[in-house]
Design a protein around this motif. Structure first.
Motif, PDB file in Angstrom:
ATOM      1  N   LEU A 141      14.710 -25.774  34.823  1.00  0.00           N
ATOM      2  CA  LEU A 141      13.816 -26.602  34.803  1.00  0.00           C
ATOM      3  C   LEU A 141      13.872 -28.366  34.924  1.00  0.00           C
ATOM      4  O   LEU A 141      13.800 -28.727  35.473  1.00  0.00           O
ATOM      5  CB  LEU A 141      12.941 -26.449  33.436  1.00  0.00           C
ATOM      6  CG  LEU A 141      11.855 -27.554  32.643  1.00  0.00           C
ATOM      7  CD1 LEU A 141      10.716 -27.650  33.224  1.00  0.00           C
ATOM      8  CD2 LEU A 141      11.589 -27.623  31.395  1.00  0.00           C
ATOM      9  N   ALA A 182      13.329 -31.851  37.429  1.00  0.00           N
ATOM     10  CA  ALA A 182      12.498 -32.679  36.493  1.00  0.00           C
ATOM     11  C   ALA A 182      13.490 -33.801  37.230  1.00  0.00           C
ATOM     12  O   ALA A 182      15.054 -33.859  37.133  1.00  0.00           O
ATOM     13  CB  ALA A 182      13.089 -33.101  35.124  1.00  0.00           C
ATOM     14  N   ALA A 236       7.049 -32.199  30.687  1.00  0.00           N
ATOM     15  CA  ALA A 236       6.730 -30.850  30.734  1.00  0.00           C
ATOM     16  C   ALA A 236       7.372 -29.582  29.200  1.00  0.00           C
ATOM     17  O   ALA A 236       6.839 -29.164  28.946  1.00  0.00           O
ATOM     18  CB  ALA A 236       8.332 -30.705  32.189  1.00  0.00           C
ATOM     19  N   ASP A 282       4.681 -30.195  27.997  1.00  0.00           N
ATOM     20  CA  ASP A 282       3.477 -29.073  27.979  1.00  0.00           C
ATOM     21  C   ASP A 282       3.465 -27.643  28.059  1.00  0.00           C
ATOM     22  O   ASP A 282       2.741 -26.630  27.738  1.00  0.00           O
ATOM     23  CB  ASP A 282       3.549 -29.193  29.814  1.00  0.00           C
ATOM     24  CG  ASP A 282       2.617 -30.730  30.307  1.00  0.00           C
ATOM     25  OD1 ASP A 282       1.387 -31.059  29.330  1.00  0.00           O
ATOM     26  OD2 ASP A 282       2.938 -31.187  31.128  1.00  0.00           O
ATOM     27  N   ALA A 339       4.179 -22.838  34.057  1.00  0.00           N
ATOM     28  CA  ALA A 339       5.248 -23.107  34.794  1.00  0.00           C
ATOM     29  C   ALA A 339       4.681 -23.791  36.233  1.00  0.00           C
ATOM     30  O   ALA A 339       4.860 -24.713  36.575  1.00  0.00           O
ATOM     31  CB  ALA A 339       6.901 -22.205  34.972  1.00  0.00           C
ATOM     32  N   LEU A 397       2.692 -26.666  36.426  1.00  0.00           N
ATOM     33  CA  LEU A 397       3.147 -27.787  36.162  1.00  0.00           C
ATOM     34  C   LEU A 397       4.063 -29.132  37.672  1.00  0.00           C
ATOM     35  O   LEU A 397       3.647 -29.405  37.597  1.00  0.00           O
ATOM     36  CB  LEU A 397       4.168 -28.090  34.867  1.00  0.00           C
ATOM     37  CG  LEU A 397       5.069 -28.826  34.171  1.00  0.00           C
ATOM     38  CD1 LEU A 397       4.273 -30.299  34.069  1.00  0.00           C
ATOM     39  CD2 LEU A 397       6.317 -28.186  33.574  1.00  0.00           C
ATOM     40  N   ARG A 398       4.373 -27.316  38.132  1.00  0.00           N
ATOM     41  CA  ARG A 398       5.105 -27.789  39.422  1.00  0.00           C
ATOM     42  C   ARG A 398       4.489 -28.148  40.713  1.00  0.00           C
ATOM     43  O   ARG A 398       4.228 -29.124  41.058  1.00  0.00           O
ATOM     44  CB  ARG A 398       5.933 -26.367  40.317  1.00  0.00           C
ATOM     45  CG  ARG A 398       7.088 -26.132  39.269  1.00  0.00           C
ATOM     46  CD  ARG A 398       7.806 -25.257  39.778  1.00  0.00           C
ATOM     47  NE  ARG A 398       8.397 -25.710  41.886  1.00  0.00           N
ATOM     48  CZ  ARG A 398       9.175 -24.962  42.249  1.00  0.00           C
ATOM     49  NH1 ARG A 398       9.760 -24.059  41.972  1.00  0.00           N
ATOM     50  NH2 ARG A 398       9.612 -25.522  43.404  1.00  0.00           N
ATOM     51  N   ALA A 450       2.678 -31.750  38.799  1.00  0.00           N
ATOM     52  CA  ALA A 450       4.112 -32.965  38.504  1.00  0.00           C
ATOM     53  C   ALA A 450       5.201 -33.293  39.833  1.00  0.00           C
ATOM     54  O   ALA A 450       5.244 -32.598  40.651  1.00  0.00           O
ATOM     55  CB  ALA A 450       5.366 -32.555  37.713  1.00  0.00           C
TER      56      ALA A 450
END
Length: 403
Positions: A230, A234, A243, A246, A264, A267-268, A271
Motif C-alpha cells: 500500500l 501511494a 487510504a 478508508d 482495497a 480504493l485503487r 484514488a
C-alpha cells in the motif's frame, strides 16, 4: 584393525555436545535468478522471427502461443526434435506432424483455474475477477486454492506437473520484471490489522523505500505485507493517509475475505494512486497458504503453488535489502533463511552482502530474541556487518536507501 573394547555409548552418550566450531566446507551454489534461457519462447514476435529463420527449431520451448496462424509453415518443417509445446493453440494435424518429428506437446487442462503455461505475472484484478458479481469463492484465486487443496487432484501426477510448470513460468516472469532494478524486501506478520499504528508504520516504510527508486517486494499477503505494498502504491502521504483511514473500516480479512479485498480494489479504482510506467512493488504469495488472500496493492503478483520455491525466490530477489517488521513463526523462518544465505555468502559472488534490518528492538531482543543468535552466527564473518537492529521505519529506510 584393532577395535575399542568400550562401546560407543560409554564414550559419548553422557559427554557434553558442542565446543569449538569446526571449519566448514565452502562451495559454489548455482543461482537461477536470471530471466529464462533463450530457448523459451513466450511471445509472438520472437516466435515469428525464429520460425522464419534458417536455424532448426528443435529444443525450443513454446509457451502458451497461438500457433493456428503458423499451420502451413509448421507442416513444411521437419527440424522439430525435442521441440516442446506448452499449451497454446494448434490443430490436430499440426499436433500429429509435430509428434511424428519428435516434438512433445503438453495440452492445456480445460478445468484448471489458472493457465499453467502463462508467461506473465498476475495483477490483483485478475486474481479477484468476479468478486463483486459472485463473491470471493468464484474468483481465480479461490478456485486455484481449491484446486491445490483437492485431495483427489493433489495426487494426480499430471496436475502436479502442471503446477510445477506454472511455478517455473512465474519464476521466469518474476526474474524478467526485477532484472536490472533495485529490489528491497519487506517482511512482517500477516496478523497486523488495518487501522493500527503498526500497519500505518509498515505502510510508511513501503512508501519511503519506493520513494528511493527501489521495488518493494513482499510476501503478497495481508498484514505488514499489504501495508508495505500500500505504501509503495501511494504517490504521496496525503493519499496514503486517506487510504489508511478508508481501509480501517474493514480491519481484517477474517471473516469476510470478499469485503476485505473489495475495499482495497475500490480504493485503487477511485484514488489517484497509480504509477503508470514505474514498477514500485511486487507481491509473492502462495496458494499453500490459501487461507491468506493476496493483497490488492501490489502492482504485479507472482503467485506460486510451491511455498518452498516462493520463499526462496522472495529472499533471493531481495538483493538490495531485507527489512523485517515484527512477526511470528513465519517471519522468524524468513529471517533465518536469509541468515543462511548471508552466513554462506550465497549472493556475494559479485556484490556486497544484502543488508538485513530488523525493526523493533524490544520485539527482536526480548519477545522473540533472534537478534542475539544472528550476532553469534555472524561472529568473525562478513555477515555481521550486514545486520542492523533499529526501532523506527525511517531508520530502516535509511539503511536500504542505496546510493
Amino acid at each position: 584393525m584393532e577395535h575399542s573394547q568400550r562401546p560407543v555409548s560409554a564414550r559419548v552418550s553422557a559427554a557434553p555436545v558442542g565446543g569449538r566450531s569446526l571449519p566448514e566446507v565452502r562451495y559454489p551454489r548455482a543461482q537461477t535468478l536470471a530471466s529464462g534461457p533463450p530457448r523459451e519462447v513466450e511471445d509472438r514476435t520472437t516466435w515469428a522471427r525464429l520460425l522464419r529463420a534458417p536455424e532448426p527449431l528443435h529444443a525450443l520451448r513454446l509457451q502458451g502461443l497461438d500457433l493456428s496462424a503458423d499451420r502451413d509453415l509448421l507442416l513444411a518443417r521437419d527440424d522439430l526434435s525435442d521441440l516442446v509445446v506448452l499449451g497454446g493453440v494448434l490443430d490436430e494435424e499440426v499436433q500429429e506432424h509435430l509428434r511424428e518429428h519428435g516434438a512433445i506437446i503438453f495440452p492445456a487442462l480445460p478445468h484448471a483455474p489458472v493457465d499453467p503455461y502463462r508467461a506473465r505475472l498476475y495483477t490483483p484484478q485478475e486474481l479477484y475477477a468476479g468478486l463483486e458479481e459472485e463473491g470471493y469463492a468464484s474468483t481465480v484465486d479461490a478456485r486455484a486454492y481449491r484446486w491445490f487443496a483437492d485431495a483427489e487432484v493433489r495426487h494426480d501426477a499430471y496436475v502436479t506437473v502442471l503446477r510445477a510448470i506454472h511455478d517455473d513460468a512465474m519464476s521466469d516472469a518474476l526474474s524478467s520484471r526485477v532484472e536490472g532494478r533495485r529490489v528491497v524486501g519487506v517482511m512482517g506478520g500477516h496478523a497486523l490489522r488495518r487501522g493500527s499504528e503498526g500497519f500505518a508504520a509498515a505502510a510508511l516504510l513501503g512508501h519511503r523505500v519506493a520513494g528511493t527508486g527501489a521495488v518493494v517486494l513482499t510476501g503478497g499477503g495481508p498484514g505488514a505485507m499489504e501495508a508495505a505494498n500500500l505504501g509503495a502504491w501511494a504517490p504521496d502521504e496525503v493519499v496514503l493517509a486517506d487510504a489508511l483511514e478508508d481501509l480501517a473500516r474493514v480491519p481484517d480479512f477474517a471473516p469476510n475475505i470478499g469485503a476485505w479485498a473489495e475495499s482495497a480494489l475500490a480504493l485503487r479504482r477511485d484514488a489517484p494512486g497509480e504509477w503508470p510506467g514505474r514498477l514500485r512493488s511486487l507481491g509473492i504469495p502462495t496458494w499453500y497458504y490459501g487461507h491468506e488472500p493476496p493483497n490488492a496493492f501490489a502492482q504485479l503478483v507472482a503467485k506460486f503453488f510451491s511455498n518452498a520455491l516462493r520463499e526462496d525466490l522472495l529472499l533471493a530477489h531481495s538483493r538490495d535489502g531485507l527489512v523485517v517488521l515484527p512477526g511470528a513463526a513465519g517471519t522468524v523462518q524468513e529471517i533465518f533463511q536469509m541468515a543462511t544465505r548471508l552466513y554462506y555468502e550465497v549472493d556475494a559472488t559479485d556484490r556486497p552482502l544484502t543488508p538485513v534490518v530488523l525493526v523493533g528492538r524490544r520485539h527482536w531482543t526480548e519477545e522473540l530474541p533472534v537478534w542475539g543468535l544472528l550476532q553469534a552466527l555472524g561472529e568473525d564473518r562478513r555477515m555481521r556487518k550486514a545486520l542492523f537492529l533499529v526501532d523506527t521505519v525511517d531508520e530502516a529506510a535509511a539503511v536500504v536507501a542505496g546510493g
